[in-house]
Design a protein around this motif. Structure first.
Motif, short mmCIF file in Angstrom:
data_model
loop_
_atom_site.label_atom_id
_atom_site.label_comp_id
_atom_site.label_asym_id
_atom_site.label_seq_id
_atom_site.Cartn_x
_atom_site.Cartn_y
_atom_site.Cartn_z
N PHE A 216 62.29 83.85 5.18
CA PHE A 216 62.08 82.45 5.55
C PHE A 216 62.26 81.53 4.35
CE2 PHE A 216 59.30 78.81 6.72
CZ PHE A 216 59.94 78.43 7.88
N PHE A 217 61.84 81.98 3.16
CA PHE A 217 61.94 81.18 1.95
C PHE A 217 63.03 81.70 1.02
CE2 PHE A 217 57.42 80.68 3.17
CZ PHE A 217 57.44 79.32 3.41
N ASP A 218 64.13 82.20 1.56
CA ASP A 218 65.23 82.74 0.77
C ASP A 218 66.01 81.59 0.15
OD1 ASP A 218 67.17 84.26 -0.40
OD2 ASP A 218 68.06 84.97 1.48
N PHE A 219 65.77 81.34 -1.14
CA PHE A 219 66.39 80.20 -1.82
C PHE A 219 67.88 80.42 -2.06
CE2 PHE A 219 61.89 79.76 -3.08
CZ PHE A 219 61.67 78.54 -2.49
N ASN A 220 68.36 81.64 -1.95
CA ASN A 220 69.79 81.92 -2.12
C ASN A 220 70.60 81.41 -0.93
OD1 ASN A 220 69.32 83.26 -4.57
ND2 ASN A 220 68.90 85.17 -3.49
N ARG A 221 69.96 81.21 0.21
CA ARG A 221 70.65 80.74 1.41
C ARG A 221 70.51 79.23 1.62
NH1 ARG A 221 68.30 84.33 6.00
NH2 ARG A 221 69.12 82.59 7.21
N VAL A 222 69.92 78.54 0.66
CA VAL A 222 69.72 77.09 0.79
C VAL A 222 70.98 76.38 0.30
CG1 VAL A 222 68.40 75.12 -0.07
CG2 VAL A 222 67.23 77.23 0.54
N THR B 253 74.34 70.71 12.84
CA THR B 253 73.93 70.96 14.22
C THR B 253 73.96 72.45 14.53
OG1 THR B 253 74.83 68.82 14.85
CG2 THR B 253 74.37 70.36 16.63
N HIS B 254 74.98 73.14 14.07
CA HIS B 254 75.08 74.59 14.28
C HIS B 254 73.93 75.31 13.59
CE1 HIS B 254 76.65 78.62 14.63
NE2 HIS B 254 76.58 78.74 13.31
N ARG B 255 73.62 74.91 12.36
CA ARG B 255 72.52 75.55 11.63
C ARG B 255 71.19 75.32 12.33
NH1 ARG B 255 73.26 74.39 5.17
NH2 ARG B 255 75.23 75.49 4.90
N ILE B 256 70.95 74.08 12.77
CA ILE B 256 69.69 73.77 13.46
C ILE B 256 69.58 74.59 14.74
CG2 ILE B 256 68.46 71.97 14.72
CD1 ILE B 256 69.46 70.00 12.56
N ILE C 110 60.11 66.89 10.96
CA ILE C 110 60.72 66.77 9.64
C ILE C 110 60.78 68.12 8.94
CG2 ILE C 110 60.34 65.83 7.32
CD1 ILE C 110 59.41 63.25 8.71
N LEU C 111 59.68 68.86 8.97
CA LEU C 111 59.67 70.17 8.30
C LEU C 111 60.62 71.16 8.96
CD1 LEU C 111 55.89 70.68 7.49
CD2 LEU C 111 57.75 70.36 5.88
N ILE C 112 60.56 71.25 10.27
CA ILE C 112 61.36 72.25 10.98
C ILE C 112 62.85 71.89 10.93
CG2 ILE C 112 61.87 73.19 13.27
CD1 ILE C 112 58.80 73.04 13.77
N LEU C 113 63.20 70.66 11.24
CA LEU C 113 64.61 70.28 11.21
C LEU C 113 65.16 70.31 9.78
CD1 LEU C 113 64.69 67.37 13.81
CD2 LEU C 113 65.49 69.73 14.09
N GLY C 114 64.34 69.92 8.81
CA GLY C 114 64.79 69.99 7.42
C GLY C 114 65.07 71.42 6.98
N HIS C 115 64.16 72.32 7.29
CA HIS C 115 64.35 73.73 6.92
C HIS C 115 65.55 74.31 7.67
CE1 HIS C 115 63.68 78.10 7.25
NE2 HIS C 115 63.26 78.00 6.00
N ALA C 116 65.62 74.05 8.96
CA ALA C 116 66.71 74.63 9.77
C ALA C 116 68.07 74.10 9.31
CB ALA C 116 66.49 74.31 11.24
N MET C 117 68.12 72.88 8.83
CA MET C 117 69.39 72.30 8.43
C MET C 117 69.86 72.83 7.07
SD MET C 117 70.50 68.29 8.42
CE MET C 117 68.94 67.81 7.77
N ILE C 118 68.96 73.09 6.15
CA ILE C 118 69.41 73.51 4.82
C ILE C 118 69.56 75.02 4.67
CG2 ILE C 118 68.45 71.46 3.70
CD1 ILE C 118 66.19 73.28 2.63
N MET C 119 69.04 75.79 5.64
CA MET C 119 69.17 77.26 5.55
C MET C 119 70.48 77.71 6.17
SD MET C 119 66.62 78.64 4.01
CE MET C 119 66.63 80.34 4.48
#
Length: 164
Positions: free
Chosen positions: A28-34, A44-47, A140-149
């Motif tokens: 969930f916190f894999d910074f290599n995939r950010v 949109t695809h990522r979310i 904000i938290l969920i969409l932000g995380h889903a968008m950057i991963m």
């Protein structure tokens, strides 16, 4: 005893359904995939993919924010407990009218008193602002995380499997 069994069964079913979808914190916190999405289509695809893939983790985030919101709004907890406890007490201890001196106190008059005190108390405790804060903070938290991963390699296989 039957209520305890129902609560236990509910917790077991929750564990089997929702908590089985939890992903490991390292995933969930894999910074290599950010990374920043290239365009709106990729975002949109990522979310879309990540909200399904991390649904258990996102549910845990919403639950944690809800607990935080309740713990920081003590008046809301008090108002809800007052109303729920009042309903329970009236139903349990006063199902029949009670004679007090010359007055007869009915269940209806007890409910009226409960509402006259409880509803303004609930209104003062601002449940709507707490609810909208919870919705906004979660979004904000969920969409932000889903968008950057970035989706993992397994997302490519899921697209192939869906098209077959």
């Amino acid at each position: 005893m039957e209520t305890v069994l129902r609560v236990t069964d509910t917790i077991k079913s929750l564990r089997e359904t929702r908590f089985s979808a939890l992903r490991a914190p390292t995933e969930f916190f894999d910074f290599n995939r950010v990374s920043r999405p290239a365009d709106l289509n990729q975002a949109t695809h990522r979310i879309s993919y990540n909200t399904r893939y991390f649904s258990g983790n996102y549910g845990l985030i919403v639950a944690s924010l809800a607990v935080y919101a309740l713990l920081t709004n003590v008046l809301l907890i008090f108002a809800v407990l007052f109303l729920v406890g009042g309903f329970a007490a009236i139903n349990r201890f006063a199902p029949d009218p009670i004679q007090v001196g010359d007055h007869v106190i009915t269940q209806k008059s007890l409910y009226t008193g409960l509402f006259v005190i409880g509803i303004p108390l609930l209104w003062i405790s601002s449940p709507f602002s707490t609810f909208f804060w919870l919705v906004g903070a979660s979004a904000i938290l969920i969409l932000g995380h889903a968008m950057i991963m970035e989706p993992g390699i397994e997302s490519e296989y899921a697209q192939v499997q869906d098209s077959v």
